[in-house]
Design a protein around this motif. Structure first.
Motif, short mmCIF file in Angstrom:
data_model
loop_
_atom_site.label_atom_id
_atom_site.label_comp_id
_atom_site.label_asym_id
_atom_site.label_seq_id
_atom_site.Cartn_x
_atom_site.Cartn_y
_atom_site.Cartn_z
N UNK A 139 0.83 -1.21 0.00
CA UNK A 139 0.00 0.00 0.00
C UNK A 139 0.86 1.26 0.00
N UNK A 140 1.97 1.20 0.74
CA UNK A 140 2.85 2.35 0.77
C UNK A 140 3.48 2.60 -0.60
N UNK A 141 3.91 1.51 -1.26
CA UNK A 141 4.46 1.68 -2.60
C UNK A 141 3.40 2.19 -3.57
N UNK A 142 2.18 1.62 -3.44
CA UNK A 142 1.09 2.08 -4.32
C UNK A 142 0.77 3.55 -4.06
N UNK A 143 0.72 3.94 -2.75
CA UNK A 143 0.43 5.33 -2.43
C UNK A 143 1.53 6.25 -2.93
N UNK A 144 2.80 5.77 -2.78
CA UNK A 144 3.91 6.58 -3.28
C UNK A 144 3.84 6.75 -4.79
N UNK A 145 3.47 5.66 -5.48
CA UNK A 145 3.33 5.75 -6.93
C UNK A 145 2.20 6.70 -7.32
N UNK A 146 1.07 6.59 -6.57
CA UNK A 146 -0.05 7.50 -6.86
C UNK A 146 0.34 8.95 -6.58
N UNK A 147 1.10 9.15 -5.48
CA UNK A 147 1.54 10.51 -5.18
C UNK A 147 2.43 11.06 -6.29
N UNK A 148 3.33 10.21 -6.78
CA UNK A 148 4.20 10.65 -7.85
C UNK A 148 3.41 11.00 -9.11
#
Length: 314
Positions: free
Chosen positions: A190-199
């Motif tokens: 989820x953190x990687x997904x959220x980081x990707x979405x943030x980017x």
């Protein structure tokens, strides 16, 4: 048991036979001291031996002899021997043989018997009574064994229950650890997904801001170009200035128009800079979104980068 006797082995054998009969466990140790038990020197030897005894040297001392005539018992009526018996540090027992005459030594002793075998039997009986005093009987031992067996059975049941509970706890702990690992992996995903979405959202916001700045730079550049043309026309028509003077008068608004037209290029350079990518790429979008959305000129992006780097350093 300390035995004081003469050289008559039969008297000693009778005493030991009464004290330790055949087939019975020996519980009393016997120490023999051979002395004279009749005659003038008997009083001196027996008294000296009794006076030399110390507490703890033996449990008791017994004087043995095999009986005899009245004249043979004269030594046991002597005052010195009576005092030695009374002052002895150990209990004194006598077994002086069958006689109608009871010597004073037998009366002064702690206990007296007629023959040595009777004394041995009495000492063995008293020793056995004291030996078994306070010892549990067979019935008490049986009851105690049954009680211990029941307690052992109860403890075994408790141990089995505790082992089962321990096994359940271990299984629950293993399940909890597996669940924690799964949650950790899910959290990482989820953190990687959220980081990707943030980017991605950050890129979209920058793209929108960049398009907005380019459009604003184009509109303002056109306005300043129009202003430059009007300024040059007005200066040439109204004042009758020459071409060189007219160009010099309109140079400032023309330069400003050129600077305004390059706003999109300057904004692109700010976004592509290493300071922006290293400090602003992963910032909180709640703080970044309204500020990027409100950017209309490259100067707004410079201000955003400067204040964001200052907040990260704090």
């Amino acid at each position: 048991m300390l035995v004081l006797c003469g050289r008559d082995n039969q008297v000693l054998l009778d005493f030991v036979r009464g004290l330790h009969p055949k087939g019975v466990k020996k519980r009393v140790a016997v120490e023999v001291a051979e002395l004279r038990v009749q005659g003038p020197s008997a009083v001196r030897e027996i008294s000296r031996k009794l006076s030399s005894l110390k507490p703890g040297q033996a449990d008791a001392v017994i004087i043995l002899r095999g009986g005899g005539s009245y004249a043979d018992f004269v030594a046991f009526d002597d005052r010195e021997l009576i005092q030695a018996i009374r002052q002895c540090a150990l209990p004194v027992i006598t077994a002086l043989g069958h006689s109608e005459h009871v010597p004073l030594a037998a009366r002064a002793a702690t206990a007296s018997f007629d023959v040595s075998q009777t004394a041995g039997i009495a000492i063995r009986t008293e020793n056995n009574r004291r030996w078994f005093a306070g010892q549990p009987t067979s019935k008490q031992l049986k009851t105690k064994i049954e009680q211990l067996a029941r307690e052992l059975s109860v403890q075994g049941s408790r141990t089995s229950s505790l082992e089962q509970a321990n096994a359940r706890l271990r299984q629950e702990l293993a399940d909890t650890r597996n669940h924690a690992v799964q949650l950790r992996e899910r959290g990482d995903d989820l953190q990687q997904h959220a980081s990707l979405q943030n980017r991605e959202m950050h890129s979209d916001l920058l793209e929108l801001a960049l398009q907005k700045i380019r459009l604003n730079s184009l509109s303002r550049g056109l306005w300043w170009s129009l202003w430059t043309a009007l300024t040059a026309l007005a200066a040439h028509v109204d004042t009758g200035l020459g071409t060189g003077q007219t160009v010099a008068l309109s140079m400032l608004p023309a330069l400003w128009a050129i600077w305004t037209f390059t706003g999109g290029y300057r904004a692109q350079r700010i976004i592509d800079s290493s300071d922006w990518r290293g400090a602003v790429m992963d910032v909180d979008l709640c703080w970044l979104r309204p500020r990027i959305a409100g950017a209309t000129v490259p100067r707004d992006l410079c201000w955003l980068l400067r204040h964001r780097n200052a907040s990260l350093q704090q």
